[in-house]
Design an enzyme around this catalytic site. Sequence first.
Site: not given
Ligand code: NAI
Length: 479
Positions: A253, A287, A381, A177
Amino acid sequence: MTMELIPHFIDGKEIESKDDGRFDNVDPWTREVRTQVALGGAEEAALAVSAARDAFDSGAWPRMGFTERGRILHRLADLMDQHTYELAMADTQDMGKPISDSSSKDVPRSALNFRFFADHARMSAAETLPMDSGHHAYTRFESAGVVAAIAPWNFPLMLETWKIAPALAWGNTVVLKPAEDTPSSATILARLALEAGMPPGVLNVVHGFGPDSVGEALTTDARVDRITFTGESTTGRVIGRAAAGNLTPVSLELGGKGANIVFADADLESAVQWSIKAIFNNAGQVCLAGSRLFVERGIYDEFLRRFCEAADALIIGDPKDPSTQLGPLATEEHYTKVRSFVDGVEADGGTTMIGGLGEGWVVRPTVVTDAPATARVCREEIFGPVVVVTPFDSEAEAVDRANDTPFGLNAMVFTQNLSRAHRVSSLLRAGTVWVNCFFVRDLRAPFGGFGDSGVGREGGNFSREFFTEPKAVVMEIDS
Ligand code: NAI
Ligand code: MG
């Protein structure tokens, strides 16, 4: 006008959602809807897991053998090379990453993920343990089963393949996904995988959101054997809880708040250049970003002057333009979040040296000083091109400040003193420490975080551990 629809890819077929649901895919530079995306739900998730389950249980993929599976993965990598521009442009238009980065870094590295893990699995050895009792024990690494891979939007193709490649190389089948904001490259990848000869059902892609959507459905499906997730720490907690319900192993991660320590004995110009990359690459949506920069007081003023000069010189613009170094943030929602940090600097006691808001969803390279360690910009972050620079007076103080965070993904150290480099590396509570460099990776090395930055490690044998069921076989020799 009918707009292109990005479909799911299930069991080798491109399909729309049962209820014909769809959502918009917005280009963050033009801020216009570029394509539509099939909006999956529980039904599509179940369908994809069934396809992956059948493809695994039929035995064709897990029992194919490393050489033949590896040939398919290498063919896929070759096809990715041939489609570099298309894949790179997909990520660039989905989330605003400069095309120079996506075409020269993300896509080549994604192809390398397949080549590396295909070869790593094929050449992987396992220990045999001769026992005093006249027995021996050996380890088999058996395919785990169906892997659900849930990916973020910041390095779409690169992080997706970092999960998919080892999973497939070890004989698992996958439901991917992609993040809702970056659906395009994954669908191209699935087409190329089929062209490379991957059997239908081995790699499936479903589009949609997380909570109450296709993401949540994947994490609660008992037929899934492994969940690998990259994204926000709060989401990691939710997914960890969902996985616990079925006792499904998870690899998480998560976020970071990377410390970057520059000692007075560092090669100053090199430290400036790496520090610029560490925070402004991908507009800070990394990240691993070096978002807390600690500089020894003796060189603080000189470093800050050069750093601000280099940051101001970065070329901001249309990510499709090959000369652009910093594009817009990925989404309006994310821009609003980063903006709240930029707007809050002064109230938090900090000073904005350079930067601030740009056109549209652009945040210019922003350098903050004087912020107390308790300020929001120092603790949370931000995931944007915003760095806090703070002076320090001793090695011990630098280490204490660096470790003063719930995160622990990575840290950077710049020094020419060899003993200090090793000493400080050992004291930093972080999954990766880069000395006099940043972002340099060996795919055999463990990758993951301490503390709130994650659970588990991937890379080389660490990926093998996660994507297989290690089995001990104990056998009597003298009977
Ligand atoms: P997110 O963690 O909400 O989403 C990442 C992935 O997880 C997406 O594919 C999303 O659809 C999925 N997801 C979200 N909630 C879920 C659930 N309950 N069950 C299964 N899948 C789920 O991150 P988002 O909303 O894209 O970004 C929000 C913040 O997260 C950003 O502003 C940033 O600060 C941080 N972030 C950190 C990352 C990293 O590499 N550490 C990568 C992306 C975002
Ligand atoms: Mg979210």
